[in-house]
Design a protein around this motif. Structure first.
Motif, mmCIF file in Angstrom:
data_model
loop_
_atom_site.group_PDB
_atom_site.id
_atom_site.type_symbol
_atom_site.label_atom_id
_atom_site.label_comp_id
_atom_site.label_asym_id
_atom_site.label_seq_id
_atom_site.Cartn_x
_atom_site.Cartn_y
_atom_site.Cartn_z
ATOM 1 N N ALA A 6 0.818 -0.763 -0.160
ATOM 2 C CA ALA A 6 -0.512 0.018 0.095
ATOM 3 C C ALA A 6 1.115 1.357 0.041
ATOM 4 O O ALA A 6 0.570 2.061 -0.587
ATOM 5 N N VAL A 7 1.725 1.029 0.515
ATOM 6 C CA VAL A 7 3.532 2.310 1.099
ATOM 7 C C VAL A 7 3.768 2.038 -0.620
ATOM 8 O O VAL A 7 4.250 3.507 -1.244
ATOM 9 N N ASP A 8 4.024 1.204 -1.317
ATOM 10 C CA ASP A 8 5.264 0.603 -2.160
ATOM 11 C C ASP A 8 4.713 -0.285 -2.960
ATOM 12 O O ASP A 8 4.952 -0.886 -2.899
ATOM 13 N N PRO A 9 3.998 0.204 -3.871
ATOM 14 C CA PRO A 9 3.665 -0.584 -5.358
ATOM 15 C C PRO A 9 4.433 -1.375 -5.561
ATOM 16 O O PRO A 9 4.250 -2.632 -6.640
ATOM 17 N N ALA A 10 5.514 -0.722 -5.921
ATOM 18 C CA ALA A 10 6.818 -0.669 -6.872
ATOM 19 C C ALA A 10 7.896 -1.612 -6.304
ATOM 20 O O ALA A 10 9.426 -1.735 -7.152
ATOM 21 N N ALA A 11 7.532 -1.938 -5.165
ATOM 22 C CA ALA A 11 8.824 -2.433 -4.707
ATOM 23 C C ALA A 11 9.035 -3.919 -5.601
ATOM 24 O O ALA A 11 8.818 -4.589 -6.665
ATOM 25 N N SER A 12 10.163 -5.051 -5.196
ATOM 26 C CA SER A 12 10.670 -5.790 -6.085
ATOM 27 C C SER A 12 11.653 -6.855 -4.892
ATOM 28 O O SER A 12 12.755 -6.881 -4.591
ATOM 29 N N LEU A 13 11.440 -8.014 -5.529
ATOM 30 C CA LEU A 13 12.280 -8.975 -4.491
ATOM 31 C C LEU A 13 13.244 -9.169 -5.868
ATOM 32 O O LEU A 13 12.824 -10.351 -7.217
ATOM 33 N N ASP A 14 14.320 -9.434 -5.225
ATOM 34 C CA ASP A 14 15.610 -9.867 -6.401
ATOM 35 C C ASP A 14 16.621 -10.712 -5.153
ATOM 36 O O ASP A 14 16.393 -10.501 -4.526
ATOM 37 N N GLN A 15 17.027 -11.184 -6.200
ATOM 38 C CA GLN A 15 18.707 -12.042 -5.849
ATOM 39 C C GLN A 15 17.752 -13.237 -5.171
ATOM 40 O O GLN A 15 19.233 -13.595 -4.140
ATOM 41 N N VAL A 16 17.145 -13.853 -5.502
ATOM 42 C CA VAL A 16 16.909 -14.595 -4.480
ATOM 43 C C VAL A 16 17.701 -15.671 -5.252
ATOM 44 O O VAL A 16 17.861 -16.788 -6.292
ATOM 45 N N ARG A 17 18.672 -17.043 -4.052
ATOM 46 C CA ARG A 17 19.395 -17.318 -4.420
ATOM 47 C C ARG A 17 19.920 -18.299 -3.402
ATOM 48 O O ARG A 17 19.632 -17.700 -2.258
ATOM 49 N N VAL A 18 20.985 -19.467 -3.938
ATOM 50 C CA VAL A 18 21.747 -20.598 -3.123
ATOM 51 C C VAL A 18 23.814 -19.607 -2.828
ATOM 52 O O VAL A 18 23.696 -19.182 -3.588
ATOM 53 N N GLU A 19 23.837 -19.362 -1.018
ATOM 54 C CA GLU A 19 24.815 -18.852 -1.130
ATOM 55 C C GLU A 19 25.856 -20.268 -0.516
ATOM 56 O O GLU A 19 27.202 -19.699 -1.264
ATOM 57 N N ARG A 20 25.312 -21.334 0.184
ATOM 58 C CA ARG A 20 26.126 -21.901 0.149
ATOM 59 C C ARG A 20 24.996 -23.564 0.786
ATOM 60 O O ARG A 20 24.565 -23.061 1.422
ATOM 61 N N LYS A 21 26.025 -24.442 0.286
ATOM 62 C CA LYS A 21 25.264 -25.339 1.058
ATOM 63 C C LYS A 21 26.139 -26.424 1.308
ATOM 64 O O LYS A 21 27.419 -26.913 0.469
ATOM 65 N N GLU A 22 26.486 -27.491 2.554
ATOM 66 C CA GLU A 22 27.003 -28.056 2.370
ATOM 67 C C GLU A 22 26.096 -29.547 2.760
ATOM 68 O O GLU A 22 25.530 -29.638 3.206
ATOM 69 N N GLY A 23 27.479 -30.045 2.996
ATOM 70 C CA GLY A 23 26.790 -32.054 2.739
ATOM 71 C C GLY A 23 26.323 -33.123 2.052
ATOM 72 O O GLY A 23 26.099 -31.877 0.792
ATOM 73 N N GLY A 24 26.136 -33.855 1.932
ATOM 74 C CA GLY A 24 25.660 -35.219 0.930
ATOM 75 C C GLY A 24 27.121 -35.566 -0.121
ATOM 76 O O GLY A 24 28.382 -35.234 0.632
ATOM 77 N N LYS A 25 27.269 -35.847 -0.891
ATOM 78 C CA LYS A 25 28.192 -36.175 -1.367
ATOM 79 C C LYS A 25 28.959 -35.831 -2.232
ATOM 80 O O LYS A 25 29.536 -35.196 -2.329
ATOM 81 N N THR A 26 27.680 -34.278 -3.019
ATOM 82 C CA THR A 26 29.167 -32.769 -3.227
ATOM 83 C C THR A 26 29.438 -32.348 -2.246
ATOM 84 O O THR A 26 29.582 -31.465 -2.810
ATOM 85 N N GLY A 27 28.974 -32.039 -1.349
ATOM 86 C CA GLY A 27 29.890 -31.888 -0.141
ATOM 87 C C GLY A 27 29.494 -29.685 0.238
ATOM 88 O O GLY A 27 28.181 -29.794 -0.653
ATOM 89 N N LEU A 28 30.819 -29.319 -0.150
ATOM 90 C CA LEU A 28 30.263 -28.210 0.528
ATOM 91 C C LEU A 28 30.458 -27.066 -1.146
ATOM 92 O O LEU A 28 31.150 -27.680 -2.192
ATOM 93 N N TRP A 29 29.573 -26.149 -1.726
ATOM 94 C CA TRP A 29 29.203 -24.786 -2.520
ATOM 95 C C TRP A 29 29.616 -24.456 -2.219
ATOM 96 O O TRP A 29 28.220 -23.811 -0.971
ATOM 97 N N VAL A 30 30.671 -23.523 -1.977
ATOM 98 C CA VAL A 30 29.828 -22.152 -2.152
ATOM 99 C C VAL A 30 30.290 -21.212 -3.398
ATOM 100 O O VAL A 30 30.464 -20.973 -4.109
ATOM 101 N N ARG A 31 28.730 -19.998 -2.945
ATOM 102 C CA ARG A 31 29.025 -19.337 -4.148
ATOM 103 C C ARG A 31 29.693 -18.696 -4.880
ATOM 104 O O ARG A 31 30.394 -17.540 -3.317
ATOM 105 N N PRO A 32 30.307 -18.251 -6.101
ATOM 106 C CA PRO A 32 31.742 -16.981 -6.018
ATOM 107 C C PRO A 32 30.755 -15.784 -6.235
ATOM 108 O O PRO A 32 29.879 -15.965 -6.474
ATOM 109 N N ASP A 33 31.614 -15.463 -6.335
ATOM 110 C CA ASP A 33 31.562 -14.262 -5.945
ATOM 111 C C ASP A 33 31.504 -13.515 -7.527
ATOM 112 O O ASP A 33 32.057 -13.682 -8.067
#
Lengths: 158, 158, 158, 158, 158, 158
Positions: free
Chosen positions: F131-158
């Motif tokens: 109601a205040v900002d109808p133009a708001a935007s949700l951006d950059q929904v993404r994985v930063e880091r995951k750990e565990g399992g067979k593939t092990g650690l993944w960290v988002r590259p800069d």
């Protein structure tokens, strides 16, 4: 007993308790509650310990189904795979006593599942009797007993 | 008052009430309940009428969300599009009073939605305080007032 | 009869039918199905037209509750506020006939709600009898009759 | 084979089977069903084994998603964490054969999950073809095969 | 534009907006978003405007189904009976553009339903491409246009 | 990196990945996203790192609850029993940064649960500020880091 709420962090933010480090173990919880209504309503629900029609069955099924969805309803509950949930009723003069027993083998207890079963079974009775007794009241929804996990046995003091 | 359960037919089978022939009208219902706990728990939840942290907000959100899903939980309830559901808390010495108000414009009343909001808000408080007070009890979950529809105003007698 | 699938557009993409331009009207649909099992199972479920225990009540409640959630299960169904959903059973020699009747006042029909009630009631019977009869089969889940809306009455041809 | 319904106790009350004492083991179940419709409908769904548009994909996704929610739909089912659920279709002259395979490692079998996938995939086909063939019928929803657990392999007799 | 958050009252408590006094009117909202990935992923999803396999269909169905459940996910949203929800994809060089259009005739707008469809369709794409491109990003999830109700037409400024 | 979509088989049909043969192991995933809005909106949400009222708590609870239902929303996700899900916010000048961390001990990773928490928390903010900002935007929904399992650690590259 703890001195702080387990579900609020130091900044006041709501949080789920992290149970990653816990080992799964057998858990059991019993909860109960009472729907206070009129003797006329109790007569409509059953007599001589025998249910009349499907009313109690409907409440039992509602309680069982809701227990399985506890983690959808109570925001900070963990999803728990119930190995059993049972809901029983005892008809008094002008009240229905509801008891639920939940079991699992998991990292966290199941008292919320038992309480949810009691509450929704109680609400379902509320719904079915409300045309006859709009003043019915669901009382004493509480944990009677819990077993298992690190804290072990807890029994409600008299 | 009715002499038969509205949700059981002549053969005893559970049934939903057929509201096809009713006209939509404005409806409002208020329900309440009380979580009885300890004064230490109430101090952790808030003081001077001010909430500490997110605990009450969490219970409020849980109650609001559950009210919208009442017909999924209570088997013979009709789906009702709520136009509003509000959940409020009042901190006492050793208890939290929960009040919920539901509104709709539909063919059936919303007391079950208000009762569901109170119950699930109460269960959420139960969940958050259980490590400090496992003996907490949710009491007096009941309808205070309902308005609208053919039966009109009903107010809980003192 | 239509020559194209109403739920797939010219490019082959799945689509919901847009009912924005339709007027709400009274709708009713009846669906049925049959669980084929053994006469021993039927004896466990009831006799002389009387249900034994809660088994049929459980299936009835499951069907009613599922009908209310049809639009969550069937991807291209519209959410429809049911004004009534009834589920009935008829015990045969070695089969249970399931009938469901759904009603609404809305922009779209309720045959999917009636079919969902029959299917989930049937699956619930499957679940309860599977230890005794793992070979049970749910058959002839189909629409018997639909009324209301622009297309009006449709009755299943013999 | 059992002589009593596993889901009803001695008093006739509905109950979930308590699986607390069982050990988790690998389980697999296959269920199938048939949507009987017209050859014109089958032509709209695909040809030469190739799906036209998204209709079959929609039914497949519906079946997969419903299988994951089986314990919400079938009252006395345990929640089971599926490790896999697959839904396949085979187009006949005037029918679509639906097969679902469910897998888990848990204390209870997954035939209800496979049956739920078949049923909801079938209902979704019903929904998509109903404007062209309102007389379609979902038939022979049944277990073909189950493996694992104490009872071991069961294969549907011819 | 409003100066206060519509969903927080004077004491800071979360609240649903009471729409009881509003009249139902036709509403429409369009939302969009972009999944940024790699050109290799886009090639796996389709080419020449044609989808390869069921991946886009799966995301479309997920978006449609989630839109119908918006009020279960977003705590202060009203339940809204959608008369239509459509989800479309446009393949770019290294991105997939997602557009959703929601329609209803109700007391409140449907931009949240359109945004939910875009988000869950986007998450479903995320899920399907994550083994190939774990770095994918869902961007610019936002309202493009809304029509109907008291505030009338709003179009996103360039 | 894989060269094929893991969720589509050789014929193009959508499929869940079969994780039956995997061993449960500890998993952790972090995801993030940003709601871009106006500085006026950020001032309404909080200041000096302190939340004003329940708005952020509401979004946090929404994210936590949605994460637990990821497998209901994303069609080919496995049900995963989360041992923890945390959602945090950081207020910027004209944006709110959302971070979610999910943990489990299971056969499959929890990045989709973390992404779902971020998305629904973001949509809930969208809802409260619209109601205040109808133009708001949700951006950059993404994985930063995951750990565990067979593939092990993944960290988002800069």
């Amino acid at each position: 007993m703890a001195k702080q709420l387990s579900h609020v962090d130091a900044t006041g933010a709501a949080r789920m308790v992290d149970v990653s480090a816990k080992e799964p173990s057998a858990r059991r919880a019993v909860a109960s509650g009472v729907l206070r209504t009129t003797s006329a309503v109790v007569d409509l629900l059953g007599s001589d310990g025998l249910a009349k029609g499907d009313a109690l069955a409907t409440a039992r099924i509602a309680g069982i189904m809701a227990a399985k969805r506890t983690s959808e309803l109570v925001p900070l509950c963990h999803p728990v795979p119930l190995s059993n949930i049972a809901v029983d009723f005892e008809l008094g003069v002008a009240e229905v006593r509801i008891t639920a027993t939940a079991r699992t083998t998991d990292r966290t207890g199941v008292e919320m599942e038992a309480l949810t079963a009691v509450s929704i079974a109680g609400l379902t009775l509320h719904d079915m009797v409300k045309a006859v007794d709009p003043a019915a009241s669901l009382d004493q929804v509480r944990v009677e007993r819990k077993e298992g996990g690190k804290t072990g046995l807890w029994v409600r003091p008299d």
